[in-house]
Design an enzyme around this catalytic site. Sequence first.
Site, PDB file in Angstrom:
ATOM      1  CG  ASN A   7      -1.850   1.119   1.309  1.00 34.32           C
ATOM      2  OD1 ASN A   7      -1.789   2.041   0.486  1.00 34.32           O
ATOM      3  ND2 ASN A   7      -2.751   1.093   2.280  1.00 34.32           N
ATOM      4  NE  ARG A  90      -6.014   1.798  -0.395  1.00 33.86           N
ATOM      5  CZ  ARG A  90      -5.946   2.998   0.163  1.00 33.86           C
ATOM      6  NH1 ARG A  90      -4.822   3.425   0.678  1.00 33.86           N
ATOM      7  NH2 ARG A  90      -7.011   3.764   0.207  1.00 33.86           N
ATOM      8  CG  HIS A 179     -12.383   4.275   2.441  1.00 31.74           C
ATOM      9  ND1 HIS A 179     -13.017   5.259   3.162  1.00 31.74           N
ATOM     10  CD2 HIS A 179     -11.060   4.472   2.640  1.00 31.74           C
ATOM     11  CE1 HIS A 179     -12.133   6.016   3.765  1.00 31.74           C
ATOM     12  NE2 HIS A 179     -10.920   5.556   3.456  1.00 31.74           N
ATOM     13  N   GLY A 209     -12.898   6.440  10.123  1.00 27.35           N
ATOM     14  CA  GLY A 209     -11.549   6.498  10.682  1.00 27.35           C
ATOM     15  C   GLY A 209     -11.061   7.915  10.516  1.00 27.35           C
ATOM     16  NE  ARG A 240      -9.318  12.782   3.567  1.00 25.15           N
ATOM     17  CZ  ARG A 240      -9.274  11.497   3.217  1.00 25.15           C
ATOM     18  NH1 ARG A 240      -9.841  11.096   2.094  1.00 25.15           N
ATOM     19  NH2 ARG A 240      -8.667  10.611   3.970  1.00 25.15           N
ATOM     20  CG  ASP A 282      -5.721  10.540  17.197  1.00 27.04           C
ATOM     21  OD1 ASP A 282      -5.008   9.775  16.543  1.00 27.04           O
ATOM     22  OD2 ASP A 282      -6.398  10.177  18.188  1.00 27.04           O
ATOM     23  CD  GLU A 383      -8.788  -0.586   3.697  1.00 26.03           C
ATOM     24  OE1 GLU A 383      -8.855   0.129   2.704  1.00 26.03           O
ATOM     25  OE2 GLU A 383      -8.468  -0.156   4.826  1.00 26.03           O
TER      26      GLU A 383
HETATM   27  P1  AMP Z   1      -8.037   4.776  10.887  1.00 24.66           P
HETATM   28  O1  AMP Z   1      -7.987   5.858   9.846  1.00 24.66           O
HETATM   29  O2  AMP Z   1      -9.009   3.690  10.548  1.00 24.66           O
HETATM   30  O3  AMP Z   1      -6.677   4.259  11.266  1.00 24.66           O
HETATM   31  O4  AMP Z   1      -8.618   5.443  12.211  1.00 24.66           O
HETATM   32  C1  AMP Z   1      -7.923   6.439  12.899  1.00 24.66           C
HETATM   33  C2  AMP Z   1      -8.877   7.146  13.854  1.00 24.66           C
HETATM   34  O5  AMP Z   1      -9.416   6.182  14.766  1.00 24.66           O
HETATM   35  C3  AMP Z   1      -8.181   8.221  14.685  1.00 24.66           C
HETATM   36  O6  AMP Z   1      -8.996   9.376  14.733  1.00 24.66           O
HETATM   37  C4  AMP Z   1      -8.093   7.563  16.052  1.00 24.66           C
HETATM   38  O7  AMP Z   1      -8.092   8.494  17.093  1.00 24.66           O
HETATM   39  C5  AMP Z   1      -9.368   6.747  16.060  1.00 24.66           C
HETATM   40  N1  AMP Z   1      -9.313   5.740  17.105  1.00 24.66           N
HETATM   41  C6  AMP Z   1      -8.504   4.645  17.180  1.00 24.66           C
HETATM   42  N2  AMP Z   1      -8.708   3.983  18.366  1.00 24.66           N
HETATM   43  C7  AMP Z   1      -9.658   4.673  19.036  1.00 24.66           C
HETATM   44  C8  AMP Z   1     -10.299   4.508  20.295  1.00 24.66           C
HETATM   45  N3  AMP Z   1      -9.989   3.502  21.105  1.00 24.66           N
HETATM   46  N4  AMP Z   1     -11.236   5.428  20.640  1.00 24.66           N
HETATM   47  C9  AMP Z   1     -11.551   6.454  19.842  1.00 24.66           C
HETATM   48  N5  AMP Z   1     -10.986   6.661  18.625  1.00 24.66           N
HETATM   49  C10 AMP Z   1     -10.057   5.786  18.234  1.00 24.66           C
END
Ligand code: AMP
Length: 399
Positions: A7, A90, A179, A209, A240, A282, A383
Amino acid sequence: MNVLVINAGSSSLKYQLINVETHEVRARGICEKVGYEDSFHKHGFGENEVVNHVHMANHTEAIHQVLVCLTSGPNKAVDSLDAIDAVGHRIVQGGSYFDHSVRINDDVIEKISELTELAPLHNGAALMGIEACMSQMPGKPEVAVFDSAFFQTLPPTAYIYPIPYEYYEKYQIRRYGAHGTSHRYVAIQAAKFLGKPLEELQLITCHLGNGCSMSAIDHGVAVDTSMGLTPLDGLMMGTRCGAIDPAIVTFIEDHEDLSPQAMNDLMNKKSGLLGISGISNDMRSIDEAAQAGNERAHLACDMYAYSAKKYIGQYLAVMGGADAIILTAGVGENSASIREKIFSGLDTLGIELDLELNQARGGEREISTPHSQVRILVIPTNEEYMIAHDTYDVLKANI
Ligand code: AMP
């Protein structure tokens, strides 16, 4: 069959070596800051993860690092490159050319390259990854798995934008979605979980996410999705903005004297959770700040959940109902508080979240009450496994 899943991002390269038959992940890692002085390579799992601060000027050098670590040293996964049977890449944008995964040849490379204009960072990086693998593992079968392919089944009413039709004809401006590999994976897993063929189900899949997208899957066929020509459309995301009034674009450009490129940056990198909270993209940090009383962090969480709630309404209307709503990705899988916000007040639509089950952690699980007409599932996305599996299928079928 051992498939190396690649990826490639503009300055990163993630990989996993997966045994498709046993589902075993034999190695994983990431090369970061590729092209920068301070590039580094993380290889291995948990406590065995090794970080090498090694200069990687480009993706060719990154792939070289990866192949060395896969075949030698304390964390090696295989004895030689011969034990890697194929490579699955990917690819974000397959345009209207690809509605399934394909074996990579000159024609496929040319089409991916032609589509670079629609996904400049992603397709360009993927091409570098492909070329690097070809030069360092000549003759090894390589397969392209497209993020957009799953959405090639959308009807024109869902994929044409209401702008002059000539721009669709001239530039192929339309909704392609993204996605797709994640939505397809969780839909397949949800059907297994529910014990019914995918072709008999109506599903709303929510990939929440840092990037966010949702899709309506009607009897196994994607009929709508929130990401559009690019992954900027649709839901509010980490950085975004998602869908906004298009007139805002020219307004800010005029008033802030921004170039189209700077405006594009603002919408892609400075908006969403980050733009509203002013703290972070985040969710964990924002959630913490919200709990400590930060009002903008609170607003950011509410808006993120509200955005997903609205799409649930849209897709219920599009399909005339749903059997299940599936949550996946970092926030969808892990944030009980965001899930609670999304599903609050939906009881009258037959959607009832079980507040206790919602707090539980773990893998694939149901979090709706027994009375809920629409079931709510959490399905961790994978994925990489889907890409490995597609690679296997394509090579077996000799597509
Ligand atoms: P991804 O793009 O799928 O890797 O997701 C990343 C996002 O998931 C970030 O905003 C992280 O803060 C959030 N995230 C991961 N673990 C947790 C958790 N235990 N509680 C709340 N948000 C989370």
